[in-house]
Design an enzyme around this catalytic site. Structure first.
Site, PDB file in Angstrom:
ATOM      1  N   TRP A 100     -36.474 -50.620  11.986  1.00  0.00           N
ATOM      2  CA  TRP A 100     -37.087 -51.875  12.422  1.00  0.00           C
ATOM      3  C   TRP A 100     -36.127 -53.045  12.247  1.00  0.00           C
ATOM      4  O   TRP A 100     -36.105 -53.967  13.068  1.00  0.00           O
ATOM      5  CB  TRP A 100     -38.403 -52.106  11.671  1.00  0.00           C
ATOM      6  CG  TRP A 100     -39.337 -50.958  11.885  1.00  0.00           C
ATOM      7  CD1 TRP A 100     -39.761 -50.054  10.950  1.00  0.00           C
ATOM      8  CD2 TRP A 100     -39.918 -50.538  13.124  1.00  0.00           C
ATOM      9  NE1 TRP A 100     -40.573 -49.111  11.528  1.00  0.00           N
ATOM     10  CE2 TRP A 100     -40.685 -49.376  12.859  1.00  0.00           C
ATOM     11  CE3 TRP A 100     -39.855 -51.026  14.432  1.00  0.00           C
ATOM     12  CZ2 TRP A 100     -41.386 -48.704  13.856  1.00  0.00           C
ATOM     13  CZ3 TRP A 100     -40.555 -50.352  15.431  1.00  0.00           C
ATOM     14  CH2 TRP A 100     -41.311 -49.211  15.141  1.00  0.00           C
ATOM     15  N   ASP A 167     -39.367 -59.942   7.626  1.00  0.00           N
ATOM     16  CA  ASP A 167     -40.398 -59.102   8.216  1.00  0.00           C
ATOM     17  C   ASP A 167     -41.073 -58.360   7.075  1.00  0.00           C
ATOM     18  O   ASP A 167     -40.495 -57.479   6.455  1.00  0.00           O
ATOM     19  CB  ASP A 167     -39.749 -58.125   9.203  1.00  0.00           C
ATOM     20  CG  ASP A 167     -40.724 -57.102   9.774  1.00  0.00           C
ATOM     21  OD1 ASP A 167     -41.927 -57.152   9.449  1.00  0.00           O
ATOM     22  OD2 ASP A 167     -40.267 -56.242  10.563  1.00  0.00           O
ATOM     23  N   LYS A 191     -51.037 -52.609   8.246  1.00  0.00           N
ATOM     24  CA  LYS A 191     -50.747 -51.848   7.032  1.00  0.00           C
ATOM     25  C   LYS A 191     -51.678 -52.296   5.900  1.00  0.00           C
ATOM     26  O   LYS A 191     -52.443 -51.505   5.365  1.00  0.00           O
ATOM     27  CB  LYS A 191     -49.291 -52.042   6.596  1.00  0.00           C
ATOM     28  CG  LYS A 191     -48.262 -51.871   7.689  1.00  0.00           C
ATOM     29  CD  LYS A 191     -48.173 -50.467   8.229  1.00  0.00           C
ATOM     30  CE  LYS A 191     -47.050 -50.340   9.244  1.00  0.00           C
ATOM     31  NZ  LYS A 191     -46.925 -48.991   9.803  1.00  0.00           N
TER      32      LYS A 191
END
Length: 355
Positions: A100, A167, A191
């Site tokens: 990511w 992030d 999440k």
């Protein structure tokens, strides 16, 4: 009983699921579903206002930061961050710690110059780089705090002298952080905060509007801030369920309480990985994630047998990502210690059966 160790989306408390399911039929005795009420109605205005207030309270967000509920996931933020913060002719610094982080840097490179200040790709992202410097003329420094695939996490903000963007998609709300250390935080909800479909952005107001770029309004943080996250039709249901989950977190005692639970959960599972001769962790010990525990077996041929046993005992979603192999136990906020203990029991059972 099922124990959900899946990487997302999403595991939430049962009471949140129950209240949300009722709201799908009848939201707050309005006679309407939460799925059909107007996003301009006073009922939804109360929802989004409470969600923002809870984020501010739980995370102690300073008043000079905007709290936004956007769409497009963290992947859209990979582009929005440089569009809003990277002036023409400047460069942005990125730390490469996994898939990511790599994707974030790739998207930024389509907007402007990118400098990769360090990478752990040489060892399949099993560690967090420690010795690196960020160019003083960088417009900002970006990193990914938790790497779901590789099981590493950055607990202390790197010491840099430029605006810092993080992030936090997979560890948001799992531990106490100092918001003032960061200029922008973004996180896909799916999440620890709520269902997929909404993305949390916390941004310091005075870093906006300085790039000289003319942006489409839908990609402009200032436009969303001025509209109170209602520039366009927001993901009403995802925001509502996130609000319920934020209420749950507050009722538990807040982030400091859940952080201690997360420490205990992670320690319990890592201790068994260290003790059990059939398993070993894949991430450097000092960089191990509390959210995503990655491990393999010393004898890979036995992995299918262990996976079968674990599935028979109700374990869901523990198969590791193809980039790492083995197993991955995602242990987000709503997963109780009883599920950790159940997985540990299966590991011990496999050990006994294999003697």
């Amino acid at each position: 009983m099922k124990h959900n160790f899946g990487a997302g989306p999403c595991i939430l408390p049962q009471e949140v699921f129950q209240e949300a399911s009722q709201a799908v039929i009848d939201f707050n005795n309005t006679g309407l579903s939460i799925l059909e009420i107007s996003h301009r109605s006073k009922e939804f205005e109360q929802v989004i206002q409470e969600a923002e207030a809870l984020v501010r309270e739980l995370m102690d967000v300073p008043s000079d930061y905007s709290v936004l509920f956007l769409q497009g996931g963290a992947s859209q933020q990979f582009a929005m961050v440089p569009m809003n913060l990277l002036p023409e002719g400047r460069k942005a610094a990125y730390l490469d710690t996994g898939v990511w982080a790599t994707k974030a840097a790739k998207e930024a490179s389509k907007v402007g110059q990118v400098a990769i200040v360090a990478s752990s790709s040489d060892k399949n992202y099993s560690y967090i780089p420690k010795e690196f410097s960020v160019p003083s003329d960088a417009a900002y420094f970006h990193y990914t705090s938790n790497n779901t695939i590789y099981g590493t996490e950055i607990f202390e903000k790197p010491n840099v002298d430029v605006p810092t963007i993080v992030d936090m998609s997979s560890d948001i709300l799992s531990r106490v952080i100092n918001i003032a250390d960061f200029d922008l935080i973004y996180a896909g909800a799916q999440k620890n905060m709520g269902p997929a479909g909404v993305t949390l952005v916390i941004v310091k107001n005075d870093i906006l509007g300085r790039t000289g770029r003319t942006l489409p309004a839908i990609f402009d943080y200032e436009a969303h801030a001025k509209a109170g996250s209602l520039y366009n039709t927001p993901p009403v249901f995802s925001i509502y369920v996130s609000m319920l989950n934020l209420r749950w977190l507050k009722e538990k005692g807040g982030i400091s309480v859940i952080e201690q639970e997360n420490i205990i959960k992670a320690r319990t599972l890592y201790d068994e990985i260290e003790r059990n001769p059939f398993f070993r962790g894949t991430a450097n010990e000092q960089d191990r994630s509390r959210m995503n525990v990655t491990f393999v077996m010393d004898t890979p041929e036995q992995e299918s047998a262990f996976l079968k046993l674990a599935q028979e005992r109700g374990m869901v979603g523990i198969k590791g990502h193809r980039s790492v192999g083995g197993f991955r136990a995602s242990i987000y906020n709503a997963l109780g210690i009883s599920s950790i203990n159940a997985l540990v029991d299966v590991m011990k059972e496999f050990e006994e059966l294999s003697k």
